[in-house]
Design a protein around this motif. Structure first.
Motif, PDB file in Angstrom:
ATOM      1  N   UNK A 112      13.182  12.463 -11.611  1.00 37.96           N
ATOM      2  CA  UNK A 112      13.028  13.487 -10.793  1.00 37.96           C
ATOM      3  C   UNK A 112      11.434  13.609 -10.142  1.00 37.96           C
ATOM      4  N   UNK A 113      11.343  13.166  -8.794  1.00 41.97           N
ATOM      5  CA  UNK A 113       9.906  13.469  -8.404  1.00 41.97           C
ATOM      6  C   UNK A 113       9.671  14.782  -7.991  1.00 41.97           C
ATOM      7  N   UNK A 114       8.651  15.258  -8.319  1.00 43.85           N
ATOM      8  CA  UNK A 114       7.999  16.357  -7.745  1.00 43.85           C
ATOM      9  C   UNK A 114       7.152  16.388  -6.886  1.00 43.85           C
ATOM     10  N   UNK A 115       7.154  17.021  -5.850  1.00 48.38           N
ATOM     11  CA  UNK A 115       6.382  16.968  -4.470  1.00 48.38           C
ATOM     12  C   UNK A 115       5.516  18.245  -4.536  1.00 48.38           C
ATOM     13  N   UNK A 116       4.394  18.135  -4.069  1.00 44.88           N
ATOM     14  CA  UNK A 116       3.427  19.321  -3.672  1.00 44.88           C
ATOM     15  C   UNK A 116       2.762  19.300  -2.344  1.00 44.88           C
ATOM     16  N   UNK A 117       3.118  20.202  -1.631  1.00 43.61           N
ATOM     17  CA  UNK A 117       2.537  20.175  -0.274  1.00 43.61           C
ATOM     18  C   UNK A 117       1.146  20.939  -0.330  1.00 43.61           C
ATOM     19  N   UNK A 118       0.064  20.606   0.567  1.00 46.34           N
ATOM     20  CA  UNK A 118      -1.173  21.508   0.500  1.00 46.34           C
ATOM     21  C   UNK A 118      -1.612  21.370   1.917  1.00 46.34           C
ATOM     22  N   UNK A 165       6.939   6.098  -7.996  1.00 48.55           N
ATOM     23  CA  UNK A 165       8.128   5.719  -7.592  1.00 48.55           C
ATOM     24  C   UNK A 165       8.299   6.375  -5.936  1.00 48.55           C
ATOM     25  N   UNK A 166       7.450   7.389  -5.844  1.00 46.89           N
ATOM     26  CA  UNK A 166       7.463   8.048  -4.375  1.00 46.89           C
ATOM     27  C   UNK A 166       7.254   6.813  -3.320  1.00 46.89           C
ATOM     28  N   UNK A 167       6.597   5.932  -3.869  1.00 46.86           N
ATOM     29  CA  UNK A 167       6.444   4.798  -2.471  1.00 46.86           C
ATOM     30  C   UNK A 167       7.706   4.242  -2.321  1.00 46.86           C
ATOM     31  N   UNK A 173       9.045   3.463   3.947  1.00 51.81           N
ATOM     32  CA  UNK A 173       8.314   2.714   2.578  1.00 51.81           C
ATOM     33  C   UNK A 173       7.409   1.528   3.223  1.00 51.81           C
ATOM     34  N   UNK A 174       7.980   0.858   4.372  1.00 49.07           N
ATOM     35  CA  UNK A 174       7.241  -0.245   4.956  1.00 49.07           C
ATOM     36  C   UNK A 174       6.370   0.324   6.007  1.00 49.07           C
ATOM     37  N   UNK A 175       6.339   1.606   6.366  1.00 44.79           N
ATOM     38  CA  UNK A 175       5.338   1.853   7.411  1.00 44.79           C
ATOM     39  C   UNK A 175       5.855   2.407   8.521  1.00 44.79           C
ATOM     40  N   UNK A 203       0.470   7.274   4.942  1.00 40.69           N
ATOM     41  CA  UNK A 203       0.522   7.031   3.550  1.00 40.69           C
ATOM     42  C   UNK A 203      -0.649   6.234   2.958  1.00 40.69           C
ATOM     43  N   UNK A 204      -0.757   6.526   1.470  1.00 41.40           N
ATOM     44  CA  UNK A 204      -2.015   5.794   0.835  1.00 41.40           C
ATOM     45  C   UNK A 204      -1.410   4.671   0.302  1.00 41.40           C
ATOM     46  N   UNK A 205      -2.056   3.766  -0.340  1.00 41.51           N
ATOM     47  CA  UNK A 205      -1.791   2.467  -0.969  1.00 41.51           C
ATOM     48  C   UNK A 205      -1.246   2.341  -2.318  1.00 41.51           C
ATOM     49  N   UNK A 206      -1.790   3.706  -2.828  1.00 44.84           N
ATOM     50  CA  UNK A 206      -1.239   4.079  -4.171  1.00 44.84           C
ATOM     51  C   UNK A 206       0.191   4.714  -4.295  1.00 44.84           C
ATOM     52  N   UNK A 207       0.806   4.882  -3.137  1.00 49.48           N
ATOM     53  CA  UNK A 207       2.004   5.451  -2.832  1.00 49.48           C
ATOM     54  C   UNK A 207       2.355   6.667  -3.485  1.00 49.48           C
ATOM     55  N   UNK A 208       1.272   7.589  -3.629  1.00 48.25           N
ATOM     56  CA  UNK A 208       1.664   8.806  -4.048  1.00 48.25           C
ATOM     57  C   UNK A 208       1.465   9.991  -3.228  1.00 48.25           C
ATOM     58  N   UNK A 209       0.907   9.809  -1.950  1.00 47.68           N
ATOM     59  CA  UNK A 209       0.400  10.810  -1.107  1.00 47.68           C
ATOM     60  C   UNK A 209       0.816  10.496   0.228  1.00 47.68           C
ATOM     61  N   UNK A 210       1.432  11.381   1.120  1.00 50.35           N
ATOM     62  CA  UNK A 210       1.961  11.189   2.307  1.00 50.35           C
ATOM     63  C   UNK A 210       1.016  12.387   3.214  1.00 50.35           C
TER      64      UNK A 210
END
Length: 123
Positions: free
Chosen positions: A1-7, A28-30, A53-55, A71-78
């Motif tokens: 389960x991936x939790x997503x938080x928008x702001x 795993x979001x990435x 995921x490939x951009x 997206x970021x290289x750490x693959x946790x933020x879009x």
């Protein structure tokens, strides 16, 4: 389960800018294709932009040239950078994680949703 938080939502005048963030609880979001959606009361949630995921990216016509998904290289933020905002951009914005890009284009619902962030554009 991936939790997503928008702001990043808020109140802005027409022509202004906002940058929305979608932060995931798991790297795993990435591996997912991420879509930004928006919804106004009484209407269905609609896709705004998506990033594989490939951009690779996809935008609906109404936001092309004004919104940018990245997206970021750490693959946790879009992020969704929104420029030249219009009154009709007012909505609750959600991010969603899809298994693949084809699902986004095909209209399949995301596997995971965030809770949404309100964007209000005033004149």
């Amino acid at each position: 389960q991936v939790q997503l938080v928008e702001s990043g939502g808020g109140l802005v005048q027409t022509g202004g800018s906002l940058r929305l963030s979608c932060v995931a609880s798991d790297r795993a979001f990435g591996s997912y294709t991420v879509g930004w959606y928006r919804q106004v009361p009484g209407k269905e949630r609609e896709l705004v932009a998506a990033r594989s995921r490939f951009g690779s990216t996809h935008y609906v016509d109404s936001v092309k040239g004004r919104f940018t998904i990245s997206g970021d290289n750490a693959k946790t933020t879009v992020w969704l950078q929104m420029n030249d905002l219009k009154l009709e951009d007012t909505a609750v914005y959600y991010c969603g994680a899809h298994d693949n890009f084809a699902e986004v284009v095909g209209g399949t619902q995301p596997r995971f949703w965030g809770q949404g962030t309100q964007v209000t554009v005033s004149s």
